[in-house]
Design a protein around this motif. Sequence first.
Motif, PDB file in Angstrom:
ATOM      1  N   ILE A 113      60.257   7.412  30.279  1.00 61.63           N
ATOM      2  CA  ILE A 113      60.656   8.394  29.258  1.00 61.63           C
ATOM      3  C   ILE A 113      62.081   8.112  28.780  1.00 61.63           C
ATOM      4  CG2 ILE A 113      61.194  10.840  28.890  1.00 61.63           C
ATOM      5  CD1 ILE A 113      58.768  11.494  30.651  1.00 61.63           C
ATOM      6  N   GLY A 114      62.958   7.808  29.690  1.00 63.52           N
ATOM      7  CA  GLY A 114      64.343   7.476  29.314  1.00 63.52           C
ATOM      8  C   GLY A 114      64.398   6.236  28.436  1.00 63.52           C
ATOM      9  N   GLY A 115      63.608   5.219  28.767  1.00 67.06           N
ATOM     10  CA  GLY A 115      63.578   3.998  27.966  1.00 67.06           C
ATOM     11  C   GLY A 115      63.022   4.244  26.574  1.00 67.06           C
ATOM     12  N   LEU A 116      61.932   5.016  26.503  1.00 66.73           N
ATOM     13  CA  LEU A 116      61.351   5.339  25.196  1.00 66.73           C
ATOM     14  C   LEU A 116      62.308   6.163  24.347  1.00 66.73           C
ATOM     15  CD1 LEU A 116      57.638   6.130  26.112  1.00 66.73           C
ATOM     16  CD2 LEU A 116      58.505   4.175  24.820  1.00 66.73           C
ATOM     17  N   THR A 117      63.011   7.080  24.984  1.00 73.63           N
ATOM     18  CA  THR A 117      63.990   7.888  24.258  1.00 73.63           C
ATOM     19  C   THR A 117      65.095   7.005  23.684  1.00 73.63           C
ATOM     20  OG1 THR A 117      63.538   9.758  25.700  1.00 73.63           O
ATOM     21  CG2 THR A 117      65.579   9.840  24.448  1.00 73.63           C
ATOM     22  N   TRP A 175      65.979   3.194  17.031  1.00 72.94           N
ATOM     23  CA  TRP A 175      65.173   2.997  15.823  1.00 72.94           C
ATOM     24  C   TRP A 175      65.580   3.975  14.731  1.00 72.94           C
ATOM     25  CZ3 TRP A 175      61.377   6.214  13.568  1.00 72.94           C
ATOM     26  CH2 TRP A 175      60.660   5.619  12.521  1.00 72.94           C
ATOM     27  N   LEU A 176      65.766   5.248  15.096  1.00 73.11           N
ATOM     28  CA  LEU A 176      66.171   6.252  14.114  1.00 73.11           C
ATOM     29  C   LEU A 176      67.559   5.957  13.542  1.00 73.11           C
ATOM     30  CD1 LEU A 176      64.842   9.555  15.722  1.00 73.11           C
ATOM     31  CD2 LEU A 176      64.025   8.444  13.640  1.00 73.11           C
ATOM     32  N   THR A 177      68.472   5.532  14.406  1.00 68.72           N
ATOM     33  CA  THR A 177      69.816   5.191  13.947  1.00 68.72           C
ATOM     34  C   THR A 177      69.775   4.016  12.983  1.00 68.72           C
ATOM     35  OG1 THR A 177      70.770   6.000  16.015  1.00 68.72           O
ATOM     36  CG2 THR A 177      72.117   4.486  14.707  1.00 68.72           C
TER      37      THR A 177
END
Length: 149
Positions: free
Chosen positions: A17-21, A27-29
Amino acid sequence: MNPSVISALAALVGAAIGGLTSVLASWLTQRTQVRAEWRAHDRARRQELYKEFIEEATNCYVDALQHNEPNLPALGNLYAKIGRMRVWSSREVADEADVIGRKIVDTYLAPDKTFIEIREMLADGSIDILGKFGDVCRAEFDSLRAQQF
């Protein structure tokens, strides 16, 4: 189930979960930065096109005030810029540019103006064929700026 297996699974799920976050945040940035750069480039491209159009239209209009024979290469360049506006700009900007092109062509068909007539046109404001174009461009840039936020 063995408590050590549960702990290991919890650690793995937490790490995933931490890696995906982290990946999602990156990606968003990146996406936001690319959009901002594209908007800045688009705005600069439009500003340059409008500047070139204003200069070309002014030169054509001055020539039309003084001559009955049109400067066809200059008119061709002017209409090429109008064509580019039809691709890159709002409909209002392109339509107003087309109105200016038509006024210039009509001015070639009118009798040549004397210096006194040009002075009178300056005094009454009728010589300014680019005023509304500037207003429409400014409104377009305001709209683009509002879309950024």
